[in-house]
Write an enzyme that holds these catalytic residues in place. Structure first.
Site, PDB file in Angstrom:
ATOM      1  N   HIS B 130       0.873  -1.178   0.000  1.00 28.83           N
ATOM      2  CA  HIS B 130       0.000   0.000   0.000  1.00 28.83           C
ATOM      3  C   HIS B 130       0.913   1.233   0.000  1.00 28.83           C
ATOM      4  O   HIS B 130       2.030   1.183   0.531  1.00 28.83           O
ATOM      5  CB  HIS B 130      -0.826  -0.068   1.288  1.00 28.83           C
ATOM      6  CG  HIS B 130      -1.901   0.953   1.426  1.00 28.83           C
ATOM      7  ND1 HIS B 130      -1.645   2.254   1.755  1.00 28.83           N
ATOM      8  CD2 HIS B 130      -3.253   0.846   1.310  1.00 28.83           C
ATOM      9  CE1 HIS B 130      -2.804   2.912   1.840  1.00 28.83           C
ATOM     10  NE2 HIS B 130      -3.788   2.081   1.566  1.00 28.83           N
ATOM     11  N   LYS B 233     -10.114  -0.254  10.852  1.00 26.82           N
ATOM     12  CA  LYS B 233     -10.286  -1.453  10.039  1.00 26.82           C
ATOM     13  C   LYS B 233     -10.656  -2.659  10.898  1.00 26.82           C
ATOM     14  O   LYS B 233     -10.843  -3.763  10.391  1.00 26.82           O
ATOM     15  CB  LYS B 233      -9.020  -1.739   9.230  1.00 26.82           C
ATOM     16  CG  LYS B 233      -8.793  -0.753   8.075  1.00 26.82           C
ATOM     17  CD  LYS B 233      -7.774  -1.288   7.107  1.00 26.82           C
ATOM     18  CE  LYS B 233      -7.083  -0.299   6.200  1.00 26.82           C
ATOM     19  NZ  LYS B 233      -7.872   0.638   5.456  1.00 26.82           N
TER      20      LYS B 233
END
Lengths: 129, 416
Positions: B130, B233
């Site tokens: 990422h 998350k």
């Protein structure tokens, strides 16, 4: 289903107006939306009388970005360059038609952005900056 | 659907804890939330805990010599202890609260990196990171003259471990890699990689953003030097994240931010740093967010990470089967047994944004784009993918809706 995928737009997406390169272009520009990878290249011929004679685009991306490019090519041919320089994003969104969320407006405005830059970008000369 | 083993979870009961999952969209369509790799939803218990702290216990933490501050400080410390137990860290002070994974990685790159990395040193990442585990290292390289190298991804969406071996040299200072790719879903074989990195004398930072919420994490067993993850998350509030670091490493790291809390003593001539964890937590911390994260962790542990993992594997396997049955669909990444509950795909001739838009009109929330992994998409040879990502509150019935939704996308475009 809202009307983003209405017939008129799908027609432009699937059978675009003037999709391709224009070898005799006098003005050209290309840009992308890094967020989604969409890109649009625009070739223009601008005549001595200051009007866009021909407008062609090449590109890849979502339905909105590509249909908007097709609509814009159709709309700017025969138009006066100085007038086109004043063509606003709001007018582009209006030309496209269906109401778009801010995220999708970026898709719609890609071709508009490229045309605005192309009007100032004669082929064979380095772009300013 | 194909016969599948039954889920170990009572998902109907779980869903009743998540008010937002009862939302109906675009008229009266049930919301199907498949954007969990971007952020998850939270149960009532977490939401209520925030309200309760603000209504009954809230004050600034530390130093306060008053009743409320003691309450708040106790709850904040308790949250740290919950995180410690959740990831099985040895010591609570090895848990540093940050704003999220991004800040955690930046903290290491800035503080540890600036102190230990020099010109010619190597930072080893992978092609599937990422941007949050890529840009901070590019910045470190630009500051120090170090070189960033990348372990390639195979065509199957796995890490090329032979290449890893070749790329690990005596100049490698750190290996920074994701535990689970946010695009491919790929789980990487961490123990093996950590062992090899340590043999080469390198430190290891694990980006756990996509793994910690979905499978049991044990930092001692993993032997990683650093682990970063985000609260939002795993059903916690936004604005809270964790950096775990081995104590002996954190103790030598210069404070990343200067200010209140991180000092023992300040004079006009300078300062003396506080002990861990305060030395790496300047300013008023995200107190309530940390407490909310603790409540989210309580919830996860009650449900059970192993059951969550098993349930998500069932969903992912079912989703793979649906995609395999749709002509023109291409799935990126390995088979379900090697991956998290993430499925990124394209439909031939149709842009991912159009897929997501038409899914949305059917009540299905998926993400489209490069998912903050532009280099990986370049490697895959596509500009954008659509991504459905699952959490334990998703159901097999929701997965079944993927098939008709994909057919609807295809029928919208006549040439597809």
């Amino acid at each position: 289903m809202d009307d983003i995928y209405q017939e008129r737009i799908l027609d432009h997406y699937e059978q675009p107006y003037h999709r391709g390169r224009l070898p005799r272009a006098t003005h050209a520009h290309q840009d992308d939306n890094p967020l989604c990878g969409d890109f649009v290249h625009v070739d223009l011929t601008i005549g001595p009388e200051g009007k866009v004679q021909e407008a062609w685009f090449q590109g890849d991306g979502c339905c909105i970005s590509q249909a908007a490019a097709s609509m814009l090519m159709e709309a700017i041919e025969g138009r006066d360059v100085e007038e086109l320089k004043r063509f606003t994003p709001e007018q582009m969104l209006e030309l496209f038609g269906p109401k778009l969320t801010p995220n999708r407006q970026k898709c719609c405005l890609l071709a508009w952005r490229v045309v605005q830059a192309a009007l100032y970008a004669p082929v064979g000369e380095k772009p300013p900056g | 659907m194909n016969a599948q083993p039954p889920s170990p979870l009572d998902v109907d009961a779980i869903r009743r804890d998540f008010p937002i999952l009862a939302t109906r969209v675009h008229g009266n369509l049930p919301l199907i939330y498949f954007d969990n790799a971007a952020t998850t939803q939270r149960p009532r218990q977490v939401i209520q805990s925030l309200v309760e702290v603000y209504e009954r216990h809230y004050a600034n933490v530390h130093r306060g010599i008053h009743w409320l501050s003691e309450q708040s400080t106790d709850l904040y410390s308790e949250a740290r202890e919950k995180v410690r137990a959740f990831i099985n860290a040895r010591h609570a002070e090895e848990v540093i609260f940050t704003r999220g994974t991004t800040e955690s990685i930046n903290l290491v790159a800035r503080s540890w990196g600036d102190a230990h990395v020099g010109a010619g040193d190597e930072l080893l990442l992978t092609e599937m990171e990422h941007h949050s585990n890529l840009v901070p290292w590019q910045q470190l390289a630009a500051r120090t003259g170090a070189v960033v190298r990348f372990v390639p991804v195979t065509d199957d969406g796995l890490l090329n471990l032979d290449a890893l071996e070749r790329l690990l040299t005596e100049r490698t200072k750190i290996v920074a890699l994701t535990a689970a790719s946010n695009v491919l879903g790929t789980y990487v074989p961490l123990p093996e990689i950590v062992r090899k990195a340590h043999q080469a004398g390198a430190k290891v930072l694990v980006d756990g953003a996509q793994s910690v919420p979905h499978a049991a994490t044990d930092v001692q067993a993993m032997e990683a030097d650093f682990l970063a993850f985000s609260g939002h998350k795993l059903m916690g509030p936004t604005g809270i994240g964790v950096l775990y670091g081995r104590r002996e490493l954190l103790e030598t790291m210069p404070p990343f931010l200067g200010g209140g809390s991180m000092i023992r003593r300040v004079t006009l001539d300078g300062y003396e740093s506080a002990d861990l964890p305060a030395r790496l937590e300047a300013g008023t911390p995200p107190i309530v967010e940390a407490i909310g994260l603790g409540v989210a962790i309580d919830y996860l542990r009650r449900v059970g990470l192993d059951k969550i993992h098993e349930h998500e594997r069932l969903l992912t396997t079912a989703a793979h089967a649906v995609l395999a049955s749709v002509s023109g669909a291409r799935v990126f990444g390995p088979l379900p047994e090697h991956k998290a509950g993430i499925i990124s795909f394209t439909l031939s001739g149709i842009h991912a944004h159009d897929v997501a838009q038409i899914f949305d009109r059917q009540g299905i929330a998926v993400r489209a784009g490069h998912h903050c992994a532009m280099p990986l998409h370049k490697r895959l040879g596509v500009a954008a993918t659509a991504r459905a990502s699952f959490y334990f509150y998703n159901t097999p019935a929701e997965i079944d809706q993927l098939g008709p939704a994909l057919e609807k996308v295809k029928s919208t475009f006549r040439r597809a």
